[in-house]
Design a protein around this motif. Structure first.
Motif, PDB file in Angstrom:
ATOM      1  N   ASN A  72       0.980  -1.216   0.010  1.00  0.00           N
ATOM      2  CA  ASN A  72      -0.028   0.073   0.206  1.00  0.00           C
ATOM      3  C   ASN A  72       0.798   1.419   0.186  1.00  0.00           C
ATOM      4  O   ASN A  72       0.329   2.184   0.236  1.00  0.00           O
ATOM      5  CB  ASN A  72      -1.049   0.189   0.975  1.00  0.00           C
ATOM      6  N   GLY A  73       2.336   0.897  -0.183  1.00  0.00           N
ATOM      7  CA  GLY A  73       3.098   2.335  -0.378  1.00  0.00           C
ATOM      8  C   GLY A  73       3.598   2.615   1.068  1.00  0.00           C
ATOM      9  O   GLY A  73       4.683   3.212   0.960  1.00  0.00           O
ATOM     10  N   LYS A 180       6.019  -5.527  -5.605  1.00  0.00           N
ATOM     11  CA  LYS A 180       7.271  -4.695  -5.445  1.00  0.00           C
ATOM     12  C   LYS A 180       6.859  -3.203  -5.333  1.00  0.00           C
ATOM     13  O   LYS A 180       7.279  -2.509  -4.633  1.00  0.00           O
ATOM     14  CB  LYS A 180       8.106  -4.833  -6.721  1.00  0.00           C
ATOM     15  N   TYR A 181       5.665  -2.926  -6.246  1.00  0.00           N
ATOM     16  CA  TYR A 181       5.340  -1.493  -6.217  1.00  0.00           C
ATOM     17  C   TYR A 181       3.991  -1.306  -5.559  1.00  0.00           C
ATOM     18  O   TYR A 181       3.051  -2.063  -5.366  1.00  0.00           O
ATOM     19  CB  TYR A 181       5.173  -0.975  -7.868  1.00  0.00           C
ATOM     20  N   LYS A 238      14.549  -9.331   0.557  1.00  0.00           N
ATOM     21  CA  LYS A 238      13.557  -9.115  -0.184  1.00  0.00           C
ATOM     22  C   LYS A 238      12.700  -7.995   0.367  1.00  0.00           C
ATOM     23  O   LYS A 238      12.052  -7.379  -0.504  1.00  0.00           O
ATOM     24  CB  LYS A 238      12.470 -10.520  -0.011  1.00  0.00           C
ATOM     25  N   PHE A 239      12.762  -7.594   1.785  1.00  0.00           N
ATOM     26  CA  PHE A 239      12.095  -6.534   2.138  1.00  0.00           C
ATOM     27  C   PHE A 239      12.648  -5.180   1.501  1.00  0.00           C
ATOM     28  O   PHE A 239      11.957  -4.217   1.301  1.00  0.00           O
ATOM     29  CB  PHE A 239      12.461  -6.337   3.772  1.00  0.00           C
ATOM     30  N   LEU A 240      14.111  -5.133   1.410  1.00  0.00           N
ATOM     31  CA  LEU A 240      14.793  -4.051   0.728  1.00  0.00           C
ATOM     32  C   LEU A 240      14.621  -4.054  -0.592  1.00  0.00           C
ATOM     33  O   LEU A 240      15.013  -2.879  -1.022  1.00  0.00           O
ATOM     34  CB  LEU A 240      16.177  -4.166   1.101  1.00  0.00           C
ATOM     35  N   GLU A 241      13.973  -4.756  -1.315  1.00  0.00           N
ATOM     36  CA  GLU A 241      13.765  -4.746  -2.765  1.00  0.00           C
ATOM     37  C   GLU A 241      12.327  -3.851  -2.995  1.00  0.00           C
ATOM     38  O   GLU A 241      12.083  -3.542  -4.159  1.00  0.00           O
ATOM     39  CB  GLU A 241      13.838  -5.714  -3.446  1.00  0.00           C
ATOM     40  N   LEU A 242      11.627  -3.705  -1.780  1.00  0.00           N
ATOM     41  CA  LEU A 242      10.281  -2.943  -2.061  1.00  0.00           C
ATOM     42  C   LEU A 242      10.361  -1.520  -2.505  1.00  0.00           C
ATOM     43  O   LEU A 242      11.200  -1.039  -1.958  1.00  0.00           O
ATOM     44  CB  LEU A 242       9.375  -3.408  -0.926  1.00  0.00           C
ATOM     45  N   LYS A 243       9.142  -1.120  -2.962  1.00  0.00           N
ATOM     46  CA  LYS A 243       9.230   0.315  -3.490  1.00  0.00           C
ATOM     47  C   LYS A 243       7.998   1.130  -3.047  1.00  0.00           C
ATOM     48  O   LYS A 243       6.778   0.243  -3.057  1.00  0.00           O
ATOM     49  CB  LYS A 243       9.125   0.378  -5.053  1.00  0.00           C
ATOM     50  N   SER A 244       8.263   2.242  -2.678  1.00  0.00           N
ATOM     51  CA  SER A 244       6.769   2.900  -2.142  1.00  0.00           C
ATOM     52  C   SER A 244       6.202   3.544  -2.943  1.00  0.00           C
ATOM     53  O   SER A 244       4.912   4.170  -2.685  1.00  0.00           O
ATOM     54  CB  SER A 244       7.338   3.601  -0.964  1.00  0.00           C
ATOM     55  N   ASN A 245       6.274   3.590  -4.356  1.00  0.00           N
ATOM     56  CA  ASN A 245       5.490   4.162  -5.255  1.00  0.00           C
ATOM     57  C   ASN A 245       5.077   2.927  -6.510  1.00  0.00           C
ATOM     58  O   ASN A 245       5.521   1.974  -6.412  1.00  0.00           O
ATOM     59  CB  ASN A 245       6.115   5.370  -5.710  1.00  0.00           C
ATOM     60  N   LYS A 246       4.571   3.821  -7.596  1.00  0.00           N
ATOM     61  CA  LYS A 246       4.052   2.724  -8.393  1.00  0.00           C
ATOM     62  C   LYS A 246       4.961   2.500  -9.619  1.00  0.00           C
ATOM     63  O   LYS A 246       4.640   1.925 -10.605  1.00  0.00           O
ATOM     64  CB  LYS A 246       2.769   3.561  -9.180  1.00  0.00           C
ATOM     65  N   GLY A 247       6.315   3.011  -9.340  1.00  0.00           N
ATOM     66  CA  GLY A 247       7.447   2.538 -10.264  1.00  0.00           C
ATOM     67  C   GLY A 247       7.781   3.623 -11.025  1.00  0.00           C
ATOM     68  O   GLY A 247       8.751   3.626 -11.978  1.00  0.00           O
ATOM     69  N   THR A 249       9.307   6.622 -10.154  1.00  0.00           N
ATOM     70  CA  THR A 249      10.698   6.817  -9.992  1.00  0.00           C
ATOM     71  C   THR A 249      11.160   5.652  -8.855  1.00  0.00           C
ATOM     72  O   THR A 249      10.528   4.812  -8.379  1.00  0.00           O
ATOM     73  CB  THR A 249      10.737   8.230  -9.153  1.00  0.00           C
ATOM     74  N   ASN A 250      12.454   5.739  -8.187  1.00  0.00           N
ATOM     75  CA  ASN A 250      12.894   4.718  -7.506  1.00  0.00           C
ATOM     76  C   ASN A 250      12.920   4.947  -6.080  1.00  0.00           C
ATOM     77  O   ASN A 250      13.863   5.359  -5.736  1.00  0.00           O
ATOM     78  CB  ASN A 250      14.374   4.112  -8.265  1.00  0.00           C
ATOM     79  N   GLU A 251      11.681   4.874  -5.472  1.00  0.00           N
ATOM     80  CA  GLU A 251      11.551   5.040  -4.304  1.00  0.00           C
ATOM     81  C   GLU A 251      11.576   4.005  -3.617  1.00  0.00           C
ATOM     82  O   GLU A 251      10.587   3.127  -3.510  1.00  0.00           O
ATOM     83  CB  GLU A 251      10.670   6.142  -3.932  1.00  0.00           C
TER      84      GLU A 251
END
Ligand code: 1SD
Ligand code: ZN
Length: 273
Positions: A72-73, A180-181, A238-247, A249-251
Protein backbone atom coordinates in the motif's frame (compact mmCIF):
# COMPACT_ATOMS: atom_id res chain seq x y z
CA UNK A 1 -2.38 16.60 -0.65
CA UNK A 2 -3.94 16.80 2.79
CA UNK A 3 -4.38 13.08 3.31
CA UNK A 4 -0.75 12.23 2.57
CA UNK A 5 1.74 11.25 5.21
CA UNK A 6 5.12 9.59 5.09
CA UNK A 7 8.15 8.68 7.19
CA UNK A 8 10.56 11.34 5.91
CA UNK A 9 12.10 13.53 8.59
CA UNK A 10 12.60 16.19 5.90
CA UNK A 11 9.52 17.62 4.23
CA UNK A 12 6.10 18.44 5.62
CA UNK A 13 4.48 15.02 5.79
CA UNK A 14 6.81 13.24 8.22
CA UNK A 15 6.02 11.93 11.71
CA UNK A 16 6.85 15.23 13.46
CA UNK A 17 4.14 16.94 11.37
CA UNK A 18 1.45 14.23 11.45
CA UNK A 19 -0.25 15.94 14.38
CA UNK A 20 -0.94 19.09 12.36
CA UNK A 21 -3.34 17.31 10.08
CA UNK A 22 -4.17 14.31 12.27
CA UNK A 23 -4.68 15.80 15.75
CA UNK A 24 -4.89 12.41 17.48
CA UNK A 25 -1.20 11.86 16.58
CA UNK A 26 -0.02 14.45 19.15
CA UNK A 27 1.70 12.95 22.19
CA UNK A 28 1.99 16.12 24.26
CA UNK A 29 -1.06 15.94 26.54
CA UNK A 30 -0.40 14.14 29.80
CA UNK A 31 -3.33 11.88 28.94
CA UNK A 32 -1.81 10.96 25.56
CA UNK A 33 -1.25 7.29 24.84
CA UNK A 34 0.61 7.25 21.52
CA UNK A 35 2.60 4.34 20.08
CA UNK A 36 5.23 3.12 19.61
CA UNK A 37 7.23 3.62 22.83
CA UNK A 38 10.65 2.76 24.15
CA UNK A 39 10.20 -0.01 26.72
CA UNK A 40 12.59 0.57 29.63
CA UNK A 41 12.84 -2.89 31.14
CA UNK A 42 13.74 -1.66 34.62
CA UNK A 43 10.61 0.50 34.65
CA UNK A 44 8.20 -2.23 33.61
CA UNK A 45 5.88 -3.53 36.28
CA UNK A 46 5.71 -7.26 36.98
CA UNK A 47 2.09 -8.37 37.20
CA UNK A 48 1.80 -11.98 38.34
CA UNK A 49 -1.80 -12.12 37.15
CA UNK A 50 -1.17 -10.68 33.70
CA UNK A 51 -2.72 -13.33 31.46
CA UNK A 52 -0.80 -15.02 28.66
CA UNK A 53 -2.46 -14.25 25.32
CA UNK A 54 -4.23 -17.33 24.03
CA UNK A 55 -3.82 -17.93 20.30
CA UNK A 56 -6.83 -19.59 18.69
CA UNK A 57 -6.75 -21.11 15.19
CA UNK A 58 -3.28 -19.69 14.62
CA UNK A 59 -2.33 -23.34 14.14
CA UNK A 60 -4.95 -24.06 11.43
CA UNK A 61 -4.13 -24.00 7.73
CA UNK A 62 -7.56 -23.61 6.13
CA UNK A 63 -7.77 -25.41 2.81
CA UNK A 64 -10.33 -23.01 1.37
CA UNK A 65 -9.26 -19.58 2.55
CA UNK A 66 -6.70 -17.29 0.96
CA UNK A 67 -4.37 -14.52 1.99
CA UNK A 68 -4.18 -11.30 0.04
CA UNK A 69 -0.72 -9.72 0.08
CA UNK A 70 -0.60 -6.07 -0.93
CA UNK A 71 1.84 -3.17 -1.08
CA UNK A 72 0.00 0.00 0.00
CA UNK A 73 3.03 2.27 -0.32
CA UNK A 74 3.53 2.36 3.46
CA UNK A 75 3.99 -1.35 4.14
CA UNK A 76 3.13 -4.85 2.92
CA UNK A 77 -0.18 -6.04 4.38
CA UNK A 78 -1.33 -9.67 4.55
CA UNK A 79 -5.12 -10.03 4.89
CA UNK A 80 -6.89 -13.36 5.43
CA UNK A 81 -9.99 -13.93 3.28
CA UNK A 82 -11.90 -16.69 4.98
CA UNK A 83 -14.54 -18.98 3.56
CA UNK A 84 -17.72 -18.73 5.67
CA UNK A 85 -17.14 -22.13 7.24
CA UNK A 86 -13.58 -21.33 8.32
CA UNK A 87 -12.68 -20.68 11.92
CA UNK A 88 -10.88 -17.38 12.16
CA UNK A 89 -7.56 -16.70 13.84
CA UNK A 90 -8.11 -14.99 17.19
CA UNK A 91 -6.37 -13.92 20.37
CA UNK A 92 -8.11 -14.18 23.73
CA UNK A 93 -6.72 -11.68 26.21
CA UNK A 94 -8.03 -10.32 29.51
CA UNK A 95 -11.44 -11.91 28.94
CA UNK A 96 -12.05 -10.49 25.45
CA UNK A 97 -11.83 -12.15 22.04
CA UNK A 98 -10.03 -10.34 19.23
CA UNK A 99 -10.12 -11.46 15.58
CA UNK A 100 -7.10 -11.14 13.29
CA UNK A 101 -7.88 -8.73 10.45
CA UNK A 102 -4.41 -8.38 8.92
CA UNK A 103 -0.73 -8.35 9.66
CA UNK A 104 1.95 -6.09 8.22
CA UNK A 105 5.59 -5.12 8.60
CA UNK A 106 7.81 -2.21 9.61
CA UNK A 107 11.49 -2.53 8.68
CA UNK A 108 14.80 -0.77 8.43
CA UNK A 109 17.68 -0.36 6.03
CA UNK A 110 20.07 -2.00 8.51
CA UNK A 111 19.99 -3.97 11.75
CA UNK A 112 20.16 -0.79 13.89
CA UNK A 113 16.70 0.43 12.83
CA UNK A 114 13.33 -0.73 11.57
CA UNK A 115 11.22 -1.73 14.55
CA UNK A 116 8.69 0.74 15.95
CA UNK A 117 8.99 -0.30 19.58
CA UNK A 118 12.43 -0.28 21.13
CA UNK A 119 13.61 -2.16 24.22
CA UNK A 120 16.04 -0.19 26.38
CA UNK A 121 16.60 2.02 23.35
CA UNK A 122 17.44 -0.87 21.04
CA UNK A 123 15.74 -1.34 17.67
CA UNK A 124 15.26 -4.63 15.86
CA UNK A 125 15.35 -4.70 12.05
CA UNK A 126 11.72 -5.80 11.54
CA UNK A 127 8.54 -5.56 13.61
CA UNK A 128 5.47 -7.51 12.51
CA UNK A 129 2.05 -6.27 13.68
CA UNK A 130 -0.82 -8.72 13.96
CA UNK A 131 -3.86 -6.41 14.05
CA UNK A 132 -7.02 -7.70 15.78
CA UNK A 133 -10.38 -6.18 16.70
CA UNK A 134 -12.61 -6.91 19.66
CA UNK A 135 -15.50 -9.05 18.38
CA UNK A 136 -17.22 -9.17 21.78
CA UNK A 137 -18.02 -5.46 21.77
CA UNK A 138 -17.85 -4.34 18.11
CA UNK A 139 -19.42 -5.40 14.80
CA UNK A 140 -16.42 -4.79 12.60
CA UNK A 141 -12.88 -3.41 12.48
CA UNK A 142 -13.91 0.10 11.44
CA UNK A 143 -16.29 0.47 14.37
CA UNK A 144 -13.65 -0.83 16.79
CA UNK A 145 -10.76 1.21 15.41
CA UNK A 146 -11.74 4.51 17.00
CA UNK A 147 -12.90 3.16 20.36
CA UNK A 148 -11.07 2.44 23.59
CA UNK A 149 -10.68 -1.33 23.91
CA UNK A 150 -11.42 -1.79 20.23
CA UNK A 151 -8.11 -3.16 18.95
CA UNK A 152 -5.32 -5.47 20.02
CA UNK A 153 -2.01 -5.50 18.16
CA UNK A 154 0.53 -8.24 18.84
CA UNK A 155 4.07 -7.22 17.92
CA UNK A 156 6.78 -9.71 16.94
CA UNK A 157 10.37 -8.60 16.32
CA UNK A 158 12.49 -10.21 13.59
CA UNK A 159 16.21 -10.07 13.05
CA UNK A 160 18.18 -11.25 10.04
CA UNK A 161 20.74 -13.59 11.47
CA UNK A 162 20.10 -17.16 10.41
CA UNK A 163 21.80 -18.53 7.32
CA UNK A 164 18.85 -20.77 6.47
CA UNK A 165 15.42 -19.38 5.61
CA UNK A 166 12.76 -19.19 8.30
CA UNK A 167 10.10 -21.63 7.05
CA UNK A 168 7.11 -19.58 8.26
CA UNK A 169 8.27 -16.34 6.67
CA UNK A 170 9.26 -18.24 3.54
CA UNK A 171 5.50 -18.59 2.86
CA UNK A 172 5.27 -14.81 2.39
CA UNK A 173 8.62 -13.13 1.78
CA UNK A 174 9.31 -14.68 -1.67
CA UNK A 175 5.95 -13.18 -2.77
CA UNK A 176 7.31 -9.68 -2.17
CA UNK A 177 8.70 -9.54 -5.70
CA UNK A 178 5.10 -9.76 -6.98
CA UNK A 179 4.11 -6.74 -4.88
CA UNK A 180 7.20 -4.65 -5.50
CA UNK A 181 5.25 -1.45 -6.23
CA UNK A 182 2.46 0.44 -4.50
CA UNK A 183 -0.93 -0.99 -5.48
CA UNK A 184 0.38 -4.46 -6.37
CA UNK A 185 -1.53 -7.41 -4.91
CA UNK A 186 -1.10 -11.17 -4.95
CA UNK A 187 -2.87 -14.13 -3.36
CA UNK A 188 -1.48 -17.21 -1.62
CA UNK A 189 -3.14 -20.16 0.14
CA UNK A 190 -3.64 -19.92 3.88
CA UNK A 191 -0.94 -21.36 6.11
CA UNK A 192 -0.46 -21.71 9.87
CA UNK A 193 0.19 -18.29 11.39
CA UNK A 194 1.79 -19.72 14.51
CA UNK A 195 4.87 -20.44 12.38
CA UNK A 196 5.41 -16.65 12.28
CA UNK A 197 5.64 -16.22 16.05
CA UNK A 198 8.26 -17.12 18.56
CA UNK A 199 7.00 -19.81 20.86
CA UNK A 200 4.53 -18.66 23.49
CA UNK A 201 4.44 -18.12 26.39
CA UNK A 202 7.30 -15.67 26.39
CA UNK A 203 8.01 -12.55 28.31
CA UNK A 204 5.49 -10.07 26.99
CA UNK A 205 5.09 -6.35 27.52
CA UNK A 206 1.54 -5.03 27.68
CA UNK A 207 0.44 -1.39 27.61
CA UNK A 208 -2.32 0.93 26.35
CA UNK A 209 -1.46 2.78 23.14
CA UNK A 210 -2.48 3.81 19.65
CA UNK A 211 -2.24 3.01 15.97
CA UNK A 212 1.26 4.00 14.85
CA UNK A 213 0.03 5.55 11.60
CA UNK A 214 -2.44 8.39 11.02
CA UNK A 215 -5.07 8.75 12.28
CA UNK A 216 -3.24 7.44 15.41
CA UNK A 217 -6.44 6.41 17.23
CA UNK A 218 -5.84 5.62 20.90
CA UNK A 219 -7.75 2.35 20.74
CA UNK A 220 -5.01 -0.26 20.92
CA UNK A 221 -4.06 -2.74 23.61
CA UNK A 222 -0.46 -3.51 22.70
CA UNK A 223 1.27 -6.80 23.41
CA UNK A 224 4.96 -6.76 22.54
CA UNK A 225 6.72 -10.13 22.52
CA UNK A 226 10.24 -9.65 23.88
CA UNK A 227 11.61 -12.70 22.08
CA UNK A 228 12.84 -12.26 18.51
CA UNK A 229 12.45 -14.58 15.53
CA UNK A 230 15.35 -15.10 13.15
CA UNK A 231 15.05 -14.83 9.40
CA UNK A 232 17.85 -15.21 6.88
CA UNK A 233 19.77 -12.38 5.28
CA UNK A 234 18.36 -13.50 1.95
CA UNK A 235 14.83 -13.11 3.34
CA UNK A 236 15.73 -9.69 4.74
CA UNK A 237 16.99 -8.61 1.33
CA UNK A 238 13.48 -9.18 -0.13
CA UNK A 239 12.11 -6.45 2.15
CA UNK A 240 14.76 -4.06 0.85
CA UNK A 241 13.69 -4.53 -2.78
CA UNK A 242 10.17 -3.11 -2.17
CA UNK A 243 9.22 0.32 -3.54
CA UNK A 244 6.86 2.90 -2.03
CA UNK A 245 5.43 4.16 -5.32
CA UNK A 246 3.99 2.82 -8.54
CA UNK A 247 7.36 2.61 -10.23
CA UNK A 248 7.63 6.08 -11.83
CA UNK A 249 10.71 6.81 -9.75
CA UNK A 250 12.99 4.63 -7.67
CA UNK A 251 11.77 5.14 -4.10
CA UNK A 252 12.67 2.40 -1.66
CA UNK A 253 10.01 1.34 0.81
CA UNK A 254 12.20 1.20 3.90
CA UNK A 255 12.55 2.75 7.37
CA UNK A 256 8.76 2.81 7.61
CA UNK A 257 8.70 3.13 11.39
CA UNK A 258 7.34 5.91 13.56
CA UNK A 259 9.75 7.31 16.18
CA UNK A 260 8.96 6.42 19.79
CA UNK A 261 6.38 8.58 21.54
CA UNK A 262 6.13 9.93 25.08
CA UNK A 263 5.15 7.37 27.69
CA UNK A 264 3.24 10.05 29.65
CA UNK A 265 1.29 8.50 32.56
CA UNK A 266 1.40 4.92 31.36
CA UNK A 267 2.82 1.78 32.93
CA UNK A 268 4.15 -1.11 30.88
CA UNK A 269 3.30 -4.44 32.48
CA UNK A 270 5.19 -7.70 32.10
CA UNK A 271 4.33 -11.31 32.94
CA UNK A 272 7.81 -12.48 34.01
CA UNK A 273 9.55 -11.16 37.14
O1 1SD B 1 0.36 0.98 10.35
C1 1SD B 1 -0.82 0.23 10.49
C2 1SD B 1 -1.75 0.61 9.36
O2 1SD B 1 -1.19 0.14 8.15
C3 1SD B 1 -3.07 0.00 9.54
O3 1SD B 1 -2.93 -1.39 9.43
C4 1SD B 1 -3.56 0.37 10.91
C5 1SD B 1 -4.89 -0.26 11.15
O4 1SD B 1 -5.84 0.38 10.35
O5 1SD B 1 -2.66 -0.10 11.90
C6 1SD B 1 -1.44 0.52 11.84
S1 1SD B 1 -0.45 -0.11 13.17
O6 1SD B 1 -0.71 0.69 14.37
O7 1SD B 1 -0.73 -1.51 13.36
N1 1SD B 1 1.05 0.09 12.78
ZN1 ZN C 1 2.11 -1.47 12.27
Amino acid sequence: QASEWDYNAEGDNGPADWGKRFPKCNDTASSSRQSPINIVVDNTKYNASLPTPEFINYDVAHATSNLIISNNGHTVVVTPKYASSDSKAQIKYKGKTYELVQFHFHWGSDSKRGSEHTIDGKHFQVEVHFVHYNTDDFNNFNEAKTEEGGLLVYAQFLKSFASSANAGYQEIVPQFEKVKYKGNTTTIPHFKFDTLLSKVPDRIYSYPGSLTTPTCDESVSWIVNSQTVEISQDQMSKFLELKSNKGETNEDLVNNYRPVQKLQQRTVETNVP
